[in-house]
Design an enzyme around this catalytic site. Structure first.
Site, short mmCIF file in Angstrom:
data_model
loop_
_atom_site.label_atom_id
_atom_site.label_comp_id
_atom_site.label_asym_id
_atom_site.label_seq_id
_atom_site.Cartn_x
_atom_site.Cartn_y
_atom_site.Cartn_z
N TRP A 1 -8.16 16.35 -4.46
CA TRP A 1 -7.18 15.46 -3.80
C TRP A 1 -5.82 16.11 -3.66
CZ3 TRP A 1 -9.95 12.51 -1.17
CH2 TRP A 1 -11.18 12.05 -1.67
N ASP B 1 0.20 10.86 -6.87
CA ASP B 1 -0.99 10.14 -6.42
C ASP B 1 -1.63 9.55 -7.68
OD1 ASP B 1 -3.52 9.32 -5.66
OD2 ASP B 1 -4.06 11.20 -4.65
N LYS C 1 -9.83 1.32 -6.98
CA LYS C 1 -10.29 1.65 -8.34
C LYS C 1 -9.77 0.62 -9.33
CE LYS C 1 -10.10 6.17 -6.41
NZ LYS C 1 -11.47 6.44 -6.08
N1 PMP Z 1 -6.55 10.44 -4.32
C1 PMP Z 1 -7.40 10.27 -5.35
C2 PMP Z 1 -6.96 10.63 -6.73
C3 PMP Z 1 -8.68 9.75 -5.10
O1 PMP Z 1 -9.54 9.59 -6.13
C4 PMP Z 1 -9.06 9.42 -3.79
C5 PMP Z 1 -10.41 8.83 -3.44
N2 PMP Z 1 -11.30 8.66 -4.38
C6 PMP Z 1 -8.15 9.64 -2.75
C7 PMP Z 1 -6.91 10.14 -3.06
C8 PMP Z 1 -8.49 9.32 -1.33
O2 PMP Z 1 -8.48 7.94 -1.14
P1 PMP Z 1 -8.88 7.26 0.24
O3 PMP Z 1 -10.36 7.35 0.34
O4 PMP Z 1 -8.37 5.86 0.07
O5 PMP Z 1 -8.19 7.99 1.32
#
Ligand code: PMP
Length: 360
Positions: A103, A172, A196
């Site tokens: 991420w 994030d 989550k």
């Molecule tokens: N950041 C983290 C730490 C994640 O775990 C995730 C998805 N599991 C995301 C960003 C991306 O999220 P999204 O699918 O809502 O774009």
């Protein structure tokens, strides 16, 4: 209540059962008004009250200071990967990123479209099995901000304490928001996809310090400017009403259960049960280094991929669902977010002991 399986999914993931029940009733008939929640106009007084209450509960649970805005945005947490640099990096400006997994890698790629990005730390060479210590990297003084991912959902690593640097901190927190106390005043911006610890997919919560709203370059489109949403209380256009409502219900549940402070102790307890099970035999091997272990996502391996496939299949058959690791690292992963009950962790630990005995 029908028998529910234990859902270890990394997200979308388990929600508190009372929240699901209330949402099911409100979808059909909201507050006995003869109209369903998702039929309400977003500008109706009923829905405005829902959005206000959701924001207020987030503020209470996370102790958000008054000089921060709470925004409800769409496009997933991934949209923040470009919104942040679009809004905070003008031409020729610089930012620092810590690379601790998939991420952050994706965020770095997007940020490079808008400015000069310094990657001050990366654990890629050790398969992202750790996060840095505070003295493990430095941040250049001309950096506009320092970006990091507080919990790495895939690799199962988590910052045990936050970076202490003379920079605007951006994090994030998609996979650990509301799971432990955070001093928001130390941050310029935090964000989290709701799916989550906060609710269903469909809304991304952004908490931004007000002075950061005014630096956006003129050529950024209206919908992608934080100030657009801050000025209109996240009602510039139709917001994700149902997801916002659910976040409110989850925040109410969290508050009634003692808030972030209480849930943090329970999370600690659940994670240590699981790590103890991993550490008590050579059969299981945790992916994360000890001092980087996540309390939300526990990633581990068995001696062979065949053992792992058998483990996941047998676990699924006894109601322990969603334990397959992310395709990028394989193995197993147990996601044990706020709403995941301790009994589920105990059942998994017992299953792990029996499986190791039978196959080790
Ligand atoms: N950041 C983290 C730490 C994640 O775990 C995730 C998805 N599991 C995301 C960003 C991306 O999220 P999204 O699918 O809502 O774009």
């Amino acid at each position: 209540m029908p028998e529910r399986i234990f859902n270890f999914s990394p997200g979308p993931s388990i929600l508190p059962y009372p929240v699901l029940q209330q949402a099911a009733r409100d979808i059909v008939n909201f507050n006995d008004k003869g109209i369903g929640l998702i039929e309400l106009s977003h500008r109706s007084k009923e829905f405005m009250a829902v959005a206000d209450e959701t924001e207020s509960l987030i503020r209470q649970n996370l102790h958000v200071p008054d000089n921060y805005k709470v925004l409800f945005l769409q496009g997933g947490a991934s949209s923040q990967f470009y919104m942040i640099p679009m809004n905070l990096l003008g031409n020729g400006k610089k930012a620092t990123y810590l690379n601790t997994g998939t991420w952050s890698n994706k965020a770095i790629k997007e940020a490079r479209l808008f400015g000069e990005i310094d990657v001050a730390y990366s654990s890629e060479n050790s398969k992202f099995n750790r996060v840095p210590e505070n003295n493990g990297y430095s941040v250049s003084p001309d950096s506009e901000y320092l970006y990091f991912v507080s919990n790495n959902t895939i690799y199962g690593t988590q910052y045990q304490s936050f970076p202490e640097k003379d920079s605007v901190l951006i994090s994030d927190m998609s996979s650990d928001i509301c799971s432990r106390p955070v001093d928001i005043s130390k941050f310029g911006l935090i964000f989290a996809g709701a799916q989550k610890n906060m609710g269903p997919a469909g809304v991304t919560v952004v908490i931004i310090r007000e002075d950061l709203l005014n630096n956006t370059p003129d050529n950024v489109p209206t919908m992608l400017r934080y100030s657009t949403h801050a000025d209109k209380g996240s009602m510039f256009n139709t917001p994700p009403c149902f997801a916002i409502y659910c976040v409110g219900q989850v925040m109410k549940w969290l508050k009634e259960n003692g808030g972030v402070e209480e849930i943090s102790k329970i999370n600690e307890d659940k994670a240590s049960l699981l790590y103890n099970a991993i550490d008590s035999t050579d059969f299981y091997k945790g992916h994360a280094e000890l001092q980087s272990r996540s309390r939300m996502n526990v990633s581990f391996n068995l001696p062979t991929p065949e053992h792992e496939a058998q483990f996941i299949a047998e676990a699924t058959s006894v109601g322990l669902d969603g334990l397959k690791g992310h395709r990028s690292i394989g193995g197993c992963r147990a996601s044990i977010y706020n709403a995941f009950p301790k009994e589920g962790v105990e059942k998994l630990v017992q299953f792990m002991e029996e499986f190791a005995k039978a196959n080790g």
